[in-house]
Design a protein around this motif. Structure first.
Motif, PDB file in Angstrom:
ATOM      1  N   LYS A  45      60.542  -3.626  -5.520  1.00  0.00           N
ATOM      2  CA  LYS A  45      61.231  -3.553  -6.808  1.00  0.00           C
ATOM      3  C   LYS A  45      60.457  -4.297  -7.877  1.00  0.00           C
ATOM      4  O   LYS A  45      60.373  -3.862  -9.023  1.00  0.00           O
ATOM      5  CB  LYS A  45      62.643  -4.147  -6.668  1.00  0.00           C
ATOM      6  N   GLN A  96      58.962  -2.661 -11.228  1.00  0.00           N
ATOM      7  CA  GLN A  96      59.382  -3.203 -12.526  1.00  0.00           C
ATOM      8  C   GLN A  96      58.176  -3.584 -13.375  1.00  0.00           C
ATOM      9  O   GLN A  96      58.143  -3.329 -14.584  1.00  0.00           O
ATOM     10  CB  GLN A  96      60.289  -4.411 -12.323  1.00  0.00           C
ATOM     11  N   THR A 131      57.002  -2.066 -17.161  1.00  0.00           N
ATOM     12  CA  THR A 131      57.159  -2.943 -18.323  1.00  0.00           C
ATOM     13  C   THR A 131      55.856  -3.581 -18.824  1.00  0.00           C
ATOM     14  O   THR A 131      55.798  -4.014 -19.975  1.00  0.00           O
ATOM     15  CB  THR A 131      58.152  -4.073 -18.004  1.00  0.00           C
TER      16      THR A 131
END
Length: 283
Positions: free
Chosen positions: A26, A30, A34
């Motif tokens: 995860k 992420q 980003t």
């Protein structure tokens, strides 16, 4: 009692490890969604591009081992504008999105088709070339339509847009072929050799690839290209969703090449008078 306690502890540690692995995945995803890596790429002075180095004419090896192709020339021309060197990393095409997410590579630039499934995972540059999935067969097989592949063996590249379309629209071709299951190949080179050796009777392939391949064969007339019900598709550059600056730089770089005529020169070099480009000079 002691044995049960040991088993419980082992299961607890296993669950803890799986949880840590999931959290790490995860975190990687992420970060990919980003983080804008443009400053890092600019400071490093090079961008790492993942490709299948057997995909003619987009990126492939000559007999001397040199890596050449349309996308090779195009990527170099785009990043030359920013003083950045384009480095090319051959990858397992089946793992391309994972390689990108894990930052082993910065871009997927290799006749990479925009699809709804891929858009969920990553970002794309503006489309720069039109393509279509077609059926290539040997002329002496007398296959002139997708229906003529009834009970015949079809090849397709693993994790390609052709493989996805085959599954998404089974009534167009998949339901006709033997066992309703294609033979999967890591590269089109191996698939075309099997087609020549009659191990398969048809191959679902990019029109850009097969058009160039057939034009270089000693007997182009021995191949037949059949266009069925699959709609056209567009090639673009794949990148992590967080790389908004990189996307803007590539989009602007492609347009600049069109405005200066450099894009048209690259197109002519690899495709002659056939123009599948989707980027036109600004007026």
């Amino acid at each position: 009692m002691k044995k049960k306690l040991l088993i419980f502890m082992a299961l607890f540690l296993l669950a803890l490890g799986l949880s840590g692995c999931s959290d790490n995945q995860k975190s990687v995803a992420q970060e990919a969604n980003t983080t804008d890596t443009w400053n890092h790429i600019k400071k490093r002075g090079r961008v790492i591009i993942g490709l299948d180095d057997t995909f003619v004419p987009m990126g492939f090896r000559q007999k001397n081992g040199k890596l050449v192709g349309y996308d090779i020339d195009l990527a170099k021309a785009v990043f030359k504008q920013y003083g950045i060197k384009a480095d090319f990393q051959p990858i397992d095409w089946n793992m391309k999105e994972t390689e990108l997410r894990n930052q082993t590579i910065d871009l997927i630039w290799n006749g990479y088709t925009i699809t709804p499934a891929r858009k969920k995972q990553l970002a794309f540059s503006r489309p720069y070339m039109a393509n279509q999935q077609v059926l290539v067969t040997k002329t002496n097989e007398n296959i002139t339509s997708f229906k003529d592949m009834q009970n015949k063996i079809l090849g397709v590249q693993t994790s390609s847009s052709g493989a996805s379309l085959l599954d998404e629209h089974p009534t167009k071709l998949k339901n006709y072929i033997k066992h309703k299951t294609p033979v999967l190949y890591d590269s089109f080179n191996n698939a075309l050799m099997d087609l020549d050796d009659k191990r398969i009777q048809g191959l679902l392939i990019d029109s850009v690839y097969v058009g160039y391949y057939i034009s270089k064969e000693k007997d182009p007339a021995s191949y037949r290209v059949t266009r069925g019900g699959f709609t056209g598709e567009d090639f673009a550059v794949g990148m992590r969703k967080g790389d908004k600056t990189l996307k803007r730089k590539i989009d602007n770089g492609l347009q600049h090449l069109a405005n200066t005529g450099e894009l048209q020169k690259i197109n002519k070099k690899w495709f002659g008078n056939s123009d599948n480009s989707l980027i036109q000079p600004e007026k």
